[in-house]
Motif scaffolding. Structure first.
Motif, mmCIF file in Angstrom:
data_model
loop_
_atom_site.group_PDB
_atom_site.id
_atom_site.type_symbol
_atom_site.label_atom_id
_atom_site.label_comp_id
_atom_site.label_asym_id
_atom_site.label_seq_id
_atom_site.Cartn_x
_atom_site.Cartn_y
_atom_site.Cartn_z
ATOM 1 N N ARG A 54 -72.338 -45.811 63.162
ATOM 2 C CA ARG A 54 -70.877 -45.636 63.146
ATOM 3 C C ARG A 54 -70.455 -44.667 64.248
ATOM 4 O O ARG A 54 -71.057 -43.617 64.439
ATOM 5 C CB ARG A 54 -70.421 -45.118 61.785
ATOM 6 C CG ARG A 54 -68.915 -45.150 61.627
ATOM 7 C CD ARG A 54 -68.520 -45.086 60.161
ATOM 8 N NE ARG A 54 -67.114 -45.364 60.017
ATOM 9 C CZ ARG A 54 -66.577 -46.573 59.965
ATOM 10 N NH1 ARG A 54 -67.345 -47.633 60.062
ATOM 11 N NH2 ARG A 54 -65.281 -46.736 59.829
ATOM 12 N N ARG A 56 -66.729 -43.538 66.873
ATOM 13 C CA ARG A 56 -65.281 -43.613 67.089
ATOM 14 C C ARG A 56 -65.024 -43.842 68.568
ATOM 15 O O ARG A 56 -65.657 -43.235 69.432
ATOM 16 C CB ARG A 56 -64.582 -42.338 66.637
ATOM 17 C CG ARG A 56 -63.066 -42.385 66.871
ATOM 18 C CD ARG A 56 -62.276 -41.201 66.310
ATOM 19 N NE ARG A 56 -62.882 -39.915 66.588
ATOM 20 C CZ ARG A 56 -63.446 -39.114 65.662
ATOM 21 N NH1 ARG A 56 -63.503 -39.479 64.406
ATOM 22 N NH2 ARG A 56 -63.954 -37.962 66.006
ATOM 23 N N GLU A 90 -62.959 -46.996 64.493
ATOM 24 C CA GLU A 90 -64.337 -46.653 64.151
ATOM 25 C C GLU A 90 -65.047 -47.880 63.602
ATOM 26 O O GLU A 90 -64.442 -48.696 62.916
ATOM 27 C CB GLU A 90 -64.370 -45.564 63.075
ATOM 28 C CG GLU A 90 -63.755 -44.260 63.483
ATOM 29 C CD GLU A 90 -63.797 -43.220 62.367
ATOM 30 O OE1 GLU A 90 -64.429 -43.479 61.308
ATOM 31 O OE2 GLU A 90 -63.199 -42.149 62.547
#
Length: 115
Positions: A54, A56, A90
């Motif tokens: 993950r 952003r 994200e």
């Protein structure tokens, strides 16, 4: 410098390019590395089962899938898919089958998780 035109890349010419390690099971060929305020442009090659944790997007990211299937939480994107990830978005990314994508980042991403 090797040819990196649209026709060359979409006809499989990327197979002739040199890729170097980027993340575990993901290699990169820089077409244009980040320099100052200029965006980065590269090819990413994911082995089957590879993923990016993950992260952003600090700027706009655009992706064109050249081969295979790239996936994220929103779906699966096969060859020819064009993906736009807005600043502030994200996600994590993976490829069950392996894939090659042409990617442009306005700014480097911020990793939120590590594998």
């Amino acid at each position: 410098m090797p040819e990196t035109t649209r026709k060359f890349l979409t006809s499989g010419g990327w197979k002739e390019l040199e890729f170097v390690p980027f993340r575990e099971m993901v290699t990169i060929h820089w077409i244009r590395p980040f320099e100052g305020d200029q965006p980065g442009v590269a090819l990413l090659r994911y082995e089957a089962g590879a993923g990016v944790p993950r992260h952003r997007h600090e700027g706009l990211e655009t992706i064109l899938v050249l081969d295979g299937v790239q996936s994220d939480e929103a779906g699966d994107y096969g060859r020819g898919s064009y993906i736009v990830n807005a600043p502030g978005s994200e996600h994590s990314v993976w490829s069950d089958t392996g894939c090659v994508v042409l990617i442009q980042w306005d700014r480097p991403v911020k990793m939120l998780e590590e594998k």
